[in-house]
Design a protein around this motif. Sequence first.
Motif, PDB file in Angstrom:
ATOM      1  N   CYS A   1       0.840  -1.400  -0.220  1.00  0.00           N
ATOM      2  CA  CYS A   1      -0.254   0.475  -0.734  1.00  0.00           C
ATOM      3  C   CYS A   1       0.645   1.504   0.020  1.00  0.00           C
ATOM      4  O   CYS A   1       0.556   2.894  -0.674  1.00  0.00           O
ATOM      5  N   LEU A   2       2.023   1.103   0.700  1.00  0.00           N
ATOM      6  CA  LEU A   2       2.947   1.933   0.527  1.00  0.00           C
ATOM      7  C   LEU A   2       3.087   2.750  -0.395  1.00  0.00           C
ATOM      8  O   LEU A   2       3.384   3.798  -0.876  1.00  0.00           O
ATOM      9  N   TYR A   3       3.349   1.588  -1.342  1.00  0.00           N
ATOM     10  CA  TYR A   3       4.011   2.129  -2.419  1.00  0.00           C
ATOM     11  C   TYR A   3       3.269   2.734  -3.442  1.00  0.00           C
ATOM     12  O   TYR A   3       3.535   2.977  -4.985  1.00  0.00           O
ATOM     13  N   GLU A   4       2.143   2.063  -2.956  1.00  0.00           N
ATOM     14  CA  GLU A   4       1.103   3.319  -4.245  1.00  0.00           C
ATOM     15  C   GLU A   4       1.076   4.844  -3.875  1.00  0.00           C
ATOM     16  O   GLU A   4      -0.050   5.164  -4.176  1.00  0.00           O
ATOM     17  N   LEU A   5       1.169   5.688  -2.706  1.00  0.00           N
ATOM     18  CA  LEU A   5       1.733   6.698  -2.549  1.00  0.00           C
ATOM     19  C   LEU A   5       2.062   7.116  -3.345  1.00  0.00           C
ATOM     20  O   LEU A   5       2.937   7.153  -3.508  1.00  0.00           O
ATOM     21  N   PRO A   6       2.066   8.507  -3.274  1.00  0.00           N
ATOM     22  CA  PRO A   6       2.872   9.321  -4.377  1.00  0.00           C
ATOM     23  C   PRO A   6       4.183   9.547  -3.576  1.00  0.00           C
ATOM     24  O   PRO A   6       3.806   9.342  -2.026  1.00  0.00           O
TER      25      PRO A   6
ATOM     26  N   ALA B   1      -0.855  11.917   4.870  1.00  0.00           N
ATOM     27  CA  ALA B   1      -0.126  10.618   4.221  1.00  0.00           C
ATOM     28  C   ALA B   1      -1.064   9.229   4.513  1.00  0.00           C
ATOM     29  O   ALA B   1      -1.108   8.437   4.560  1.00  0.00           O
ATOM     30  N   LYS B   2      -0.206   9.275   6.303  1.00  0.00           N
ATOM     31  CA  LYS B   2      -1.454   8.193   7.210  1.00  0.00           C
ATOM     32  C   LYS B   2      -2.988   7.744   5.921  1.00  0.00           C
ATOM     33  O   LYS B   2      -3.124   7.099   6.251  1.00  0.00           O
ATOM     34  N   GLN B   3      -3.841   9.257   6.308  1.00  0.00           N
ATOM     35  CA  GLN B   3      -5.062   8.787   5.815  1.00  0.00           C
ATOM     36  C   GLN B   3      -4.886   8.429   4.290  1.00  0.00           C
ATOM     37  O   GLN B   3      -5.570   6.901   4.138  1.00  0.00           O
ATOM     38  N   LYS B   4      -4.637   8.408   3.937  1.00  0.00           N
ATOM     39  CA  LYS B   4      -3.945   8.104   1.918  1.00  0.00           C
ATOM     40  C   LYS B   4      -3.557   6.860   2.495  1.00  0.00           C
ATOM     41  O   LYS B   4      -4.522   5.832   1.474  1.00  0.00           O
TER      42      LYS B   4
ATOM     43  N   ARG C   1      -4.401   4.476   5.001  1.00  0.00           N
ATOM     44  CA  ARG C   1      -5.589   4.076   5.251  1.00  0.00           C
ATOM     45  C   ARG C   1      -6.603   3.809   4.268  1.00  0.00           C
ATOM     46  O   ARG C   1      -6.661   2.641   3.978  1.00  0.00           O
ATOM     47  N   ALA C   2      -7.051   4.350   3.462  1.00  0.00           N
ATOM     48  CA  ALA C   2      -7.784   4.047   2.128  1.00  0.00           C
ATOM     49  C   ALA C   2      -7.942   3.295   1.452  1.00  0.00           C
ATOM     50  O   ALA C   2      -7.761   2.399   0.849  1.00  0.00           O
ATOM     51  N   ILE C   3      -5.262   3.114   0.991  1.00  0.00           N
ATOM     52  CA  ILE C   3      -5.050   2.067  -0.067  1.00  0.00           C
ATOM     53  C   ILE C   3      -5.027   0.814   0.992  1.00  0.00           C
ATOM     54  O   ILE C   3      -5.958   0.254   0.080  1.00  0.00           O
ATOM     55  N   CYS C   4      -4.800   1.207   1.905  1.00  0.00           N
ATOM     56  CA  CYS C   4      -5.333  -0.255   2.810  1.00  0.00           C
ATOM     57  C   CYS C   4      -6.176  -1.284   2.779  1.00  0.00           C
ATOM     58  O   CYS C   4      -6.759  -2.753   2.728  1.00  0.00           O
ATOM     59  N   LYS C   5      -7.013   0.290   3.270  1.00  0.00           N
ATOM     60  CA  LYS C   5      -9.307  -0.263   2.920  1.00  0.00           C
ATOM     61  C   LYS C   5      -8.706  -0.965   1.713  1.00  0.00           C
ATOM     62  O   LYS C   5     -10.243  -1.857   1.926  1.00  0.00           O
ATOM     63  N   ARG C   6      -9.214  -0.261   0.712  1.00  0.00           N
ATOM     64  CA  ARG C   6      -9.619  -0.560  -0.946  1.00  0.00           C
ATOM     65  C   ARG C   6      -9.234  -2.125  -1.347  1.00  0.00           C
ATOM     66  O   ARG C   6      -9.539  -2.897  -2.073  1.00  0.00           O
ATOM     67  N   LYS C   7      -7.587  -2.224  -0.157  1.00  0.00           N
ATOM     68  CA  LYS C   7      -7.158  -3.027  -0.978  1.00  0.00           C
ATOM     69  C   LYS C   7      -7.110  -4.778  -0.522  1.00  0.00           C
ATOM     70  O   LYS C   7      -7.223  -5.268  -0.143  1.00  0.00           O
TER      71      LYS C   7
END
Lengths: 181, 155
Positions: free
Chosen positions: A123-128, A166-169, A171-177
């Motif tokens: 998920c981290l690597y999907e962050l900008p 970044a933490k919010q994003k 969390r959202a990515i992880c939730k989606r995955k």
Amino acid sequence: MDESKLIQSIQKGDIEAYRHIVEKYQSPLLRYVVSLIRDTDLAEDAVQETFIKAYKNLQSFDRKKQFSSWIYRIAHNSAMDAVKRNRSVPFDDAILAEPALRVEPTIAEEIDAEITSNQVSECLYELPLKYREPLVLYFLQQKSYQEIADVLRASTTSIGVRITRAKQKLRAICKRKGVTP
Amino acid sequence: MSTKDIVNSVMEKIENKEVKMRPKWHFTLLTTSLVAGIVSLGVVAGYAIRIILINVTIASSSTPRYGLRQQLAEMTSNLPIEATLIAVAAIALLIYLIKAKSELYKYKLRWIILGAITLSIIVGILFTLILPGHMENRGEGSQQHTPRGKRIQKQ
């Protein structure tokens, strides 16, 4: 020996003292650069370049300031240069998230078990990069807001905002995955 | 390449003198040229701002403004060529040192130029505010003309 005194002795011409600096910083810098560019070979080259640049410009280093922030900034620049030089290596974050382009797990595990052994890293690597970099520096490199601000040339307030977002994003990515951090 | 190779590779290059530490004077020169360039550009920008302001005042005035015309002629003839040359040389040296010799903290050339211009304008405005008399009275001619200007105002 105190790092500041070590730097002073290198500045005075003690070449061998620089070995201690390289040994101390090589692993954390490699972890940091891999987290930025996700290519182990490129990261190793960038880290080597970082140490060479740091040595060349060591006389410009102000010993009143933190050496780690200085060398991390050089590593940041070297990583960005490595990406620019190797245009074939995708730098776009969306492309970086493609599974085929990820760092091989076996190599990555050697670099940073903390990152690759955990699903959160995916998920981290999907962050900008804008958000990933301060997050990596804060959580994985255990840098303070001030140190991150020095490395990224931003204000501590801006770094704080970026980390919160970044933490919010993340969390959202992880939730989606479907990943639970 | 393993992390151990990084240590050996870096140290080998240093020990074989393939990589040398830049001397302190390199960085001193870099800072000096930056300061000299900005100050000189500031002086030039100060003159330019004054000339533009006088031109605008003359153009927008309904009266001939002979005093200002005289002042403009003096300022144009007394342009600080030396400052311009120092500014150009210092900025050229700075760009060379940054682009060719320094690999640290890279900034794009356009940002360096933009930054230098912005700073010089700021310094120029400060010069015009702090030293207006100095700029107007530069040269012998101005010393003769300024009192006459004052007499005209009194009349």
